[in-house]
Design a protein around this motif. Structure first.
Motif, PDB file in Angstrom:
ATOM      1  N   ILE A 141       0.850  -1.188   0.000  1.00 45.07           N
ATOM      2  CA  ILE A 141       0.000   0.000   0.000  1.00 45.07           C
ATOM      3  C   ILE A 141       0.891   1.246   0.000  1.00 45.07           C
ATOM      4  CG2 ILE A 141      -1.745   1.319   1.278  1.00 45.07           C
ATOM      5  CD1 ILE A 141      -2.749  -1.421   2.368  1.00 45.07           C
ATOM      6  N   GLY A 142       0.648   2.120  -0.997  1.00 46.13           N
ATOM      7  CA  GLY A 142       1.438   3.342  -1.116  1.00 46.13           C
ATOM      8  C   GLY A 142       2.790   3.157  -1.783  1.00 46.13           C
ATOM      9  N   LYS A 143       3.114   1.947  -2.208  1.00 47.90           N
ATOM     10  CA  LYS A 143       4.411   1.679  -2.840  1.00 47.90           C
ATOM     11  C   LYS A 143       4.275   1.641  -4.360  1.00 47.90           C
ATOM     12  CE  LYS A 143       6.662   0.735   1.031  1.00 47.90           C
ATOM     13  NZ  LYS A 143       5.733   1.161   2.040  1.00 47.90           N
ATOM     14  N   LYS A 144       5.387   1.847  -5.042  1.00 46.58           N
ATOM     15  CA  LYS A 144       5.435   1.703  -6.496  1.00 46.58           C
ATOM     16  C   LYS A 144       5.875   0.283  -6.809  1.00 46.58           C
ATOM     17  CE  LYS A 144       6.385   6.498  -7.486  1.00 46.58           C
ATOM     18  NZ  LYS A 144       7.193   7.440  -8.231  1.00 46.58           N
ATOM     19  N   VAL A 145       5.266  -0.281  -7.856  1.00 45.80           N
ATOM     20  CA  VAL A 145       5.602  -1.631  -8.289  1.00 45.80           C
ATOM     21  C   VAL A 145       6.071  -1.552  -9.723  1.00 45.80           C
ATOM     22  CG1 VAL A 145       4.704  -3.964  -8.677  1.00 45.80           C
ATOM     23  CG2 VAL A 145       3.882  -2.618  -6.733  1.00 45.80           C
ATOM     24  N   GLY A 146       7.285  -2.009 -10.007  1.00 45.63           N
ATOM     25  CA  GLY A 146       7.830  -1.964 -11.357  1.00 45.63           C
ATOM     26  C   GLY A 146       7.477  -3.216 -12.141  1.00 45.63           C
ATOM     27  N   MET A 147       7.132  -3.035 -13.417  1.00 45.23           N
ATOM     28  CA  MET A 147       6.830  -4.152 -14.321  1.00 45.23           C
ATOM     29  C   MET A 147       7.365  -3.796 -15.686  1.00 45.23           C
ATOM     30  SD  MET A 147       3.101  -5.379 -13.288  1.00 45.23           S
ATOM     31  CE  MET A 147       2.663  -5.465 -11.561  1.00 45.23           C
ATOM     32  N   ASN A 148       7.568  -4.836 -16.507  1.00 47.38           N
ATOM     33  CA  ASN A 148       8.000  -4.525 -17.866  1.00 47.38           C
ATOM     34  C   ASN A 148       6.831  -3.933 -18.647  1.00 47.38           C
ATOM     35  OD1 ASN A 148       6.417  -6.527 -19.131  1.00 47.38           O
ATOM     36  ND2 ASN A 148       8.071  -8.014 -19.137  1.00 47.38           N
ATOM     37  N   THR A 149       7.105  -3.403 -19.811  1.00 47.00           N
ATOM     38  CA  THR A 149       6.052  -2.723 -20.563  1.00 47.00           C
ATOM     39  C   THR A 149       4.987  -3.671 -21.076  1.00 47.00           C
ATOM     40  OG1 THR A 149       7.390  -2.845 -22.567  1.00 47.00           O
ATOM     41  CG2 THR A 149       7.528  -0.818 -21.264  1.00 47.00           C
ATOM     42  N   LEU A 150       5.282  -4.962 -21.129  1.00 39.91           N
ATOM     43  CA  LEU A 150       4.277  -5.951 -21.507  1.00 39.91           C
ATOM     44  C   LEU A 150       3.785  -6.654 -20.248  1.00 39.91           C
ATOM     45  CD1 LEU A 150       6.026  -7.408 -24.681  1.00 39.91           C
ATOM     46  CD2 LEU A 150       4.182  -5.742 -24.573  1.00 39.91           C
ATOM     47  N   ALA A 156      -2.294  -7.971 -13.551  1.00 37.65           N
ATOM     48  CA  ALA A 156      -3.502  -8.705 -13.165  1.00 37.65           C
ATOM     49  C   ALA A 156      -3.204  -9.648 -11.997  1.00 37.65           C
ATOM     50  CB  ALA A 156      -4.049  -9.490 -14.359  1.00 37.65           C
ATOM     51  N   MET A 157      -2.050 -10.306 -12.032  1.00 37.87           N
ATOM     52  CA  MET A 157      -1.673 -11.203 -10.930  1.00 37.87           C
ATOM     53  C   MET A 157      -1.490 -10.410  -9.631  1.00 37.87           C
ATOM     54  SD  MET A 157      -1.804 -14.220 -12.101  1.00 37.87           S
ATOM     55  CE  MET A 157      -1.142 -15.001 -10.655  1.00 37.87           C
ATOM     56  N   LEU A 158      -0.912  -9.224  -9.734  1.00 37.24           N
ATOM     57  CA  LEU A 158      -0.737  -8.378  -8.553  1.00 37.24           C
ATOM     58  C   LEU A 158      -2.091  -7.974  -7.980  1.00 37.24           C
ATOM     59  CD1 LEU A 158       1.028  -6.803  -6.583  1.00 37.24           C
ATOM     60  CD2 LEU A 158       1.110  -4.953  -8.278  1.00 37.24           C
ATOM     61  N   ASP A 159      -3.027  -7.607  -8.846  1.00 36.78           N
ATOM     62  CA  ASP A 159      -4.374  -7.246  -8.383  1.00 36.78           C
ATOM     63  C   ASP A 159      -5.034  -8.416  -7.651  1.00 36.78           C
ATOM     64  OD1 ASP A 159      -4.091  -4.694  -9.395  1.00 36.78           O
ATOM     65  OD2 ASP A 159      -5.217  -5.114 -11.230  1.00 36.78           O
ATOM     66  N   ILE A 160      -4.894  -9.624  -8.186  1.00 34.10           N
ATOM     67  CA  ILE A 160      -5.463 -10.818  -7.542  1.00 34.10           C
ATOM     68  C   ILE A 160      -4.792 -11.052  -6.190  1.00 34.10           C
ATOM     69  CG2 ILE A 160      -5.614 -13.346  -7.699  1.00 34.10           C
ATOM     70  CD1 ILE A 160      -5.962 -12.906 -10.775  1.00 34.10           C
ATOM     71  N   TYR A 161      -3.482 -10.907  -6.147  1.00 35.31           N
ATOM     72  CA  TYR A 161      -2.736 -11.079  -4.891  1.00 35.31           C
ATOM     73  C   TYR A 161      -3.241 -10.106  -3.822  1.00 35.31           C
ATOM     74  CZ  TYR A 161       1.325 -10.871  -1.713  1.00 35.31           C
ATOM     75  OH  TYR A 161       2.147 -10.871  -0.615  1.00 35.31           O
ATOM     76  N   LEU A 162      -3.435  -8.852  -4.209  1.00 38.11           N
ATOM     77  CA  LEU A 162      -3.930  -7.854  -3.266  1.00 38.11           C
ATOM     78  C   LEU A 162      -5.354  -8.182  -2.810  1.00 38.11           C
ATOM     79  CD1 LEU A 162      -2.559  -4.636  -5.010  1.00 38.11           C
ATOM     80  CD2 LEU A 162      -1.728  -5.663  -2.871  1.00 38.11           C
ATOM     81  N   ARG A 169     -10.121  -1.934  -2.407  1.00 36.10           N
ATOM     82  CA  ARG A 169      -9.952  -1.245  -3.676  1.00 36.10           C
ATOM     83  C   ARG A 169      -9.336   0.138  -3.447  1.00 36.10           C
ATOM     84  NH1 ARG A 169      -8.121  -2.633  -7.856  1.00 36.10           N
ATOM     85  NH2 ARG A 169      -9.382  -2.895  -9.657  1.00 36.10           N
ATOM     86  N   ALA A 170      -9.805   0.837  -2.429  1.00 40.66           N
ATOM     87  CA  ALA A 170      -9.259   2.162  -2.119  1.00 40.66           C
ATOM     88  C   ALA A 170      -7.776   2.053  -1.750  1.00 40.66           C
ATOM     89  CB  ALA A 170     -10.032   2.805  -0.975  1.00 40.66           C
ATOM     90  N   GLN A 171      -7.431   1.030  -0.981  1.00 41.68           N
ATOM     91  CA  GLN A 171      -6.023   0.829  -0.627  1.00 41.68           C
ATOM     92  C   GLN A 171      -5.198   0.444  -1.856  1.00 41.68           C
ATOM     93  OE1 GLN A 171      -6.952  -2.073   2.406  1.00 41.68           O
ATOM     94  NE2 GLN A 171      -6.187  -0.706   4.014  1.00 41.68           N
ATOM     95  N   GLN A 172      -5.792  -0.355  -2.746  1.00 43.53           N
ATOM     96  CA  GLN A 172      -5.084  -0.741  -3.969  1.00 43.53           C
ATOM     97  C   GLN A 172      -4.791   0.478  -4.828  1.00 43.53           C
ATOM     98  OE1 GLN A 172      -6.632  -4.024  -6.293  1.00 43.53           O
ATOM     99  NE2 GLN A 172      -7.497  -4.948  -4.455  1.00 43.53           N
ATOM    100  N   GLU A 173      -5.717   1.432  -4.848  1.00 41.50           N
ATOM    101  CA  GLU A 173      -5.523   2.624  -5.661  1.00 41.50           C
ATOM    102  C   GLU A 173      -4.442   3.534  -5.099  1.00 41.50           C
ATOM    103  OE1 GLU A 173      -9.433   4.232  -6.242  1.00 41.50           O
ATOM    104  OE2 GLU A 173     -10.041   2.491  -7.443  1.00 41.50           O
ATOM    105  N   GLU A 174      -4.071   3.321  -3.836  1.00 38.52           N
ATOM    106  CA  GLU A 174      -2.964   4.075  -3.258  1.00 38.52           C
ATOM    107  C   GLU A 174      -1.631   3.616  -3.845  1.00 38.52           C
ATOM    108  OE1 GLU A 174      -2.799   4.289   1.019  1.00 38.52           O
ATOM    109  OE2 GLU A 174      -4.983   4.168   1.141  1.00 38.52           O
ATOM    110  N   ARG A 175      -1.616   2.380  -4.353  1.00 38.20           N
ATOM    111  CA  ARG A 175      -0.405   1.815  -4.946  1.00 38.20           C
ATOM    112  C   ARG A 175      -0.271   2.375  -6.356  1.00 38.20           C
ATOM    113  NH1 ARG A 175      -0.608  -1.918  -8.804  1.00 38.20           N
ATOM    114  NH2 ARG A 175      -2.655  -2.740  -8.478  1.00 38.20           N
ATOM    115  N   GLU A 176       0.943   2.740  -6.730  1.00 36.09           N
ATOM    116  CA  GLU A 176       1.185   3.243  -8.088  1.00 36.09           C
ATOM    117  C   GLU A 176       1.930   2.194  -8.875  1.00 36.09           C
ATOM    118  OE1 GLU A 176       2.687   7.205  -9.081  1.00 36.09           O
ATOM    119  OE2 GLU A 176       2.529   7.580  -6.943  1.00 36.09           O
ATOM    120  N   GLY A 177       1.395   1.770 -10.015  1.00 39.57           N
ATOM    121  CA  GLY A 177       2.112   0.850 -10.909  1.00 39.57           C
ATOM    122  C   GLY A 177       3.005   1.666 -11.816  1.00 39.57           C
TER     123      GLY A 177
END
Length: 180
Positions: A141-150, A156-162, A169-177
């Motif tokens: 929550i509140g952290k940035k998560v790095g992913m490749n451009t594809l 989607a897997m990260l969303d399921i994990y959360l 959902r509100a806490q998930q939106e605090e996270r920046e991809g």
């Protein structure tokens, strides 16, 4: 310096293992053609620097009288299956989530085979350094998560994990991809 033909280049790249292989996941109502001799032509998009399973199958002789017609490169899986849905190509591929979303919107596609994702044989994981304070979904929550451009599948897997760890959902939106 000699130049490799497209077919020989694909064979060469495949032998070197430099290309990722994907399989088309949908088909449109559209424009494959049949000649008088029963030969069918299927239009498709490729991926820059990659050999598609259809190209590999053709080069290995598995398609018999079916001919592939490359119409250009795609920029993404969703764009690839949209091209199939609109009849610009005869088949395309994308990660399962994109296929489900397009099918749910009423697009004229049919999923034929899943070509990547997670199951009992294929694993996607999230990793942190051993000394990281991140140990659970709530720590994101509140952290940035790095992913490749594809990274649509990874996102989607990260969303399921959360969701599984009951991060709202509100806490998930605090996270920046962040695409890296």
């Amino acid at each position: 310096m000699s130049t490799l033909s497209p077919a020989n280049r694909r064979r060469f790249l495949t032998l070197l293992g430099l290309s990722a292989v994907t399989v088309g996941c949908g088909t449109a109502v559209g424009g494959g053609s049949s000649g008088g001799n029963g030969t069918r032509t299927l239009r498709y998009q490729g991926w820059a620097g990659q050999v598609t399973p259809a190209e590999l199958a053709q080069d290995l002789g598995y398609l018999e009288d079916v001919r592939l017609e490359w119409v250009g490169n795609t920029i993404s899986g969703p764009q690839d299956i949209q091209s199939a849905a609109t009849g610009q190509t005869d088949f395309g591929g994308a990660f399962n989530g994109a296929v489900v979303k397009l099918a749910a919107s009423g697009a004229p596609i049919k999923a034929v085979i899943s070509y990547y994702g997670s199951d009992e044989d294929a694993f996607n994981g999230f990793y942190v350094r051993a000394d990281s304070p991140i140990r659970s979904a709530r720590d994101l929550i509140g952290k940035k998560v790095g992913m490749n451009t594809l990274g649509a599948h990874s996102e989607a897997m990260l969303d399921i994990y959360l969701q599984r760890d009951e991060v709202s959902r509100a806490q998930q939106e605090e996270r920046e991809g962040v695409a890296v």
